[in-house]
Design a protein around this motif. Structure first.
Motif, mmCIF file in Angstrom:
data_model
loop_
_atom_site.group_PDB
_atom_site.id
_atom_site.type_symbol
_atom_site.label_atom_id
_atom_site.label_comp_id
_atom_site.label_asym_id
_atom_site.label_seq_id
_atom_site.Cartn_x
_atom_site.Cartn_y
_atom_site.Cartn_z
ATOM 1 N N GLY A 224 0.692 -1.201 0.238
ATOM 2 C CA GLY A 224 0.035 0.185 -0.062
ATOM 3 C C GLY A 224 0.853 1.375 -0.131
ATOM 4 O O GLY A 224 2.294 1.115 -0.173
ATOM 5 N N PRO A 225 0.273 2.603 0.057
ATOM 6 C CA PRO A 225 0.917 3.596 0.152
ATOM 7 C C PRO A 225 1.956 3.715 1.299
ATOM 8 O O PRO A 225 1.912 3.275 2.231
ATOM 9 C CB PRO A 225 -0.170 4.811 0.408
ATOM 10 C CG PRO A 225 -1.439 4.032 -0.028
ATOM 11 C CD PRO A 225 -1.113 2.685 0.316
ATOM 12 N N GLN A 226 3.142 4.524 0.947
ATOM 13 C CA GLN A 226 3.991 4.548 1.900
ATOM 14 C C GLN A 226 4.799 6.196 1.579
ATOM 15 O O GLN A 226 5.080 6.407 0.296
ATOM 16 C CB GLN A 226 5.114 3.584 1.744
ATOM 17 C CG GLN A 226 6.034 3.809 2.786
ATOM 18 C CD GLN A 226 7.188 2.489 2.609
ATOM 19 O OE1 GLN A 226 7.314 1.976 1.535
ATOM 20 N NE2 GLN A 226 8.094 2.374 3.658
ATOM 21 N N GLU A 227 4.853 6.786 2.614
ATOM 22 C CA GLU A 227 5.841 8.231 2.457
ATOM 23 C C GLU A 227 7.190 8.182 2.287
ATOM 24 O O GLU A 227 7.713 6.823 3.035
ATOM 25 C CB GLU A 227 5.370 9.167 3.621
ATOM 26 C CG GLU A 227 4.015 9.436 3.830
ATOM 27 C CD GLU A 227 3.499 10.403 2.625
ATOM 28 O OE1 GLU A 227 4.285 11.045 2.301
ATOM 29 O OE2 GLU A 227 2.152 9.856 2.397
ATOM 30 N N CYS A 228 7.738 8.825 1.659
ATOM 31 C CA CYS A 228 9.351 8.867 1.543
ATOM 32 C C CYS A 228 9.774 9.516 3.040
ATOM 33 O O CYS A 228 9.270 10.387 3.405
ATOM 34 C CB CYS A 228 9.551 9.652 0.565
ATOM 35 S SG CYS A 228 9.473 8.564 -1.006
ATOM 36 N N SER A 229 10.988 9.285 3.253
ATOM 37 C CA SER A 229 11.658 9.686 4.274
ATOM 38 C C SER A 229 12.044 11.086 3.967
ATOM 39 O O SER A 229 12.213 11.334 2.881
ATOM 40 C CB SER A 229 12.793 9.090 5.152
ATOM 41 O OG SER A 229 14.014 9.044 4.289
ATOM 42 N N GLU A 230 11.971 12.080 5.157
ATOM 43 C CA GLU A 230 12.589 13.496 4.865
ATOM 44 C C GLU A 230 13.989 13.576 4.329
ATOM 45 O O GLU A 230 14.454 14.359 3.479
ATOM 46 C CB GLU A 230 12.519 14.372 6.181
ATOM 47 C CG GLU A 230 11.196 14.955 6.421
ATOM 48 C CD GLU A 230 10.441 15.534 5.439
ATOM 49 O OE1 GLU A 230 11.262 16.326 4.765
ATOM 50 O OE2 GLU A 230 9.188 15.253 5.129
ATOM 51 N N ASP A 231 14.838 12.388 4.843
ATOM 52 C CA ASP A 231 16.281 12.220 4.596
ATOM 53 C C ASP A 231 16.234 12.081 2.986
ATOM 54 O O ASP A 231 17.305 12.704 2.324
ATOM 55 C CB ASP A 231 16.940 11.344 5.438
ATOM 56 C CG ASP A 231 17.400 11.567 6.788
ATOM 57 O OD1 ASP A 231 17.229 13.171 6.923
ATOM 58 O OD2 ASP A 231 17.454 10.791 7.566
ATOM 59 N N ALA A 232 15.442 11.076 2.474
ATOM 60 C CA ALA A 232 15.421 10.599 1.218
ATOM 61 C C ALA A 232 15.048 11.745 0.208
ATOM 62 O O ALA A 232 15.614 12.139 -0.605
ATOM 63 C CB ALA A 232 14.414 9.439 1.002
ATOM 64 N N LEU A 233 13.849 12.417 0.774
ATOM 65 C CA LEU A 233 13.589 13.767 -0.194
ATOM 66 C C LEU A 233 14.722 14.880 -0.125
ATOM 67 O O LEU A 233 15.204 15.551 -1.241
ATOM 68 C CB LEU A 233 12.278 14.378 0.509
ATOM 69 C CG LEU A 233 10.938 13.529 0.266
ATOM 70 C CD1 LEU A 233 9.804 14.065 1.164
ATOM 71 C CD2 LEU A 233 10.575 13.094 -1.104
ATOM 72 N N LYS A 234 15.301 15.089 0.745
ATOM 73 C CA LYS A 234 16.461 16.029 0.869
ATOM 74 C C LYS A 234 17.551 15.652 0.028
ATOM 75 O O LYS A 234 18.117 16.405 -0.637
ATOM 76 C CB LYS A 234 16.866 16.131 2.219
ATOM 77 C CG LYS A 234 18.219 17.440 2.479
ATOM 78 C CD LYS A 234 18.464 17.428 3.791
ATOM 79 C CE LYS A 234 19.904 18.325 4.130
ATOM 80 N NZ LYS A 234 20.075 18.441 5.443
#
Length: 165
Positions: free
Chosen positions: A38-48
Motif C-alpha cells: 500500500g501507500p508509503q511516505e518517503c523519509s525526509e532524509d530521502a527527499l532532501k
C-alpha cells in the motif's frame, strides 16, 4: 568451537534476527488484499538527498532488476530485498550505482521499491524510486510460484517518486 565463542555467535545471531524482525514491522508498509504494498511516505532524509542529487519526481533511468541476473531471460524475483544495477545516469547518480530495495510478488504485477542507492565511489544514500515497465511487462508469468515472480525481461526503468502509492 569453544563454548564462549559459540555463545557470542549465538548472541549475534539473536541480535541479527531481532533487528530483522523489527525492520520488517517498522517498515510501515501495509499490504493490499492482493498482497501488493500500500501507500508509503518517503523519509525526509530521502527527499532532501534527492534534491541535492538533482533527482526530480518522474526522472528515470534504465535498471537491471537483479544485479545477479543481468541480461538473463527469463529472471526470477523473490519477495524480499533486492539489489539492482543502474544502467544509465539518474540525477547525479552514475551508471553502475547499486540500488537497494524490496520486491513484492503478491499482486498481478511485481512491485519494486528502492530505498537506498550506493554509487560506485560514494556512500549509501536514501532515495525513493520504483521500477516500472510499460505495457504490463512487469506482470509476472503464470508459471510463477507463490513468493516468486518470473519475468520475461531482466531490465526495466526506475522512476524517482516523492511517495509510494
Amino acid at each position: 568451537m569453544p563454548p564462549d565463542r559459540a555463545r557470542r555467535w549465538g548472541q549475534r545471531a539473536c541480535v541479527v534476527l531481532l533487528l530483522a524482525i523489527m525492520g520488517c514491522s517498522a517498515s510501515g508498509v501495509s499490504l493490499r488484499p492482493d498482497g501488493s504494498p500500500g501507500p508509503q511516505e518517503c523519509s525526509e532524509d530521502a527527499l532532501k538527498t534527492m534534491r541535492i542529487l538533482r533527482m526530480r519526481v518522474s526522472d528515470s533511468a534504465d535498471v537491471e532488476l537483479d544485479a545477479n541476473q543481468i541480461d538473463a531471460r527469463p529472471i526470477t524475483l523473490y519477495d524480499g530485498p533486492v539489489e539492482s544495477y543502474l544502467d544509465s545516469q539518474l540525477g547525479m547518480l552514475e551508471a553502475g550505482t547499486r540500488l537497494y530495495g524490496r520486491v513484492w510478488t503478491g499482486g498481478p504485477q511485481v512491485v519494486v521499491r528502492y530505498y537506498e542507492a550506493h554509487p560506485p565511489d560514494g556512500d549509501v544514500v536514501p532515495i525513493c524510486a520504483v521500477a516500472r515497465l510499460g505495457k504490463g511487462q512487469l506482470r509476472k508469468r503464470p508459471d510463477s510460484k507463490p513468493g516468486t515472480a518470473i519475468l520475461d525481461y531482466s531490465g526495466a526503468s526506475v522512476f524517482v517518486v516523492n511517495a509510494f502509492r
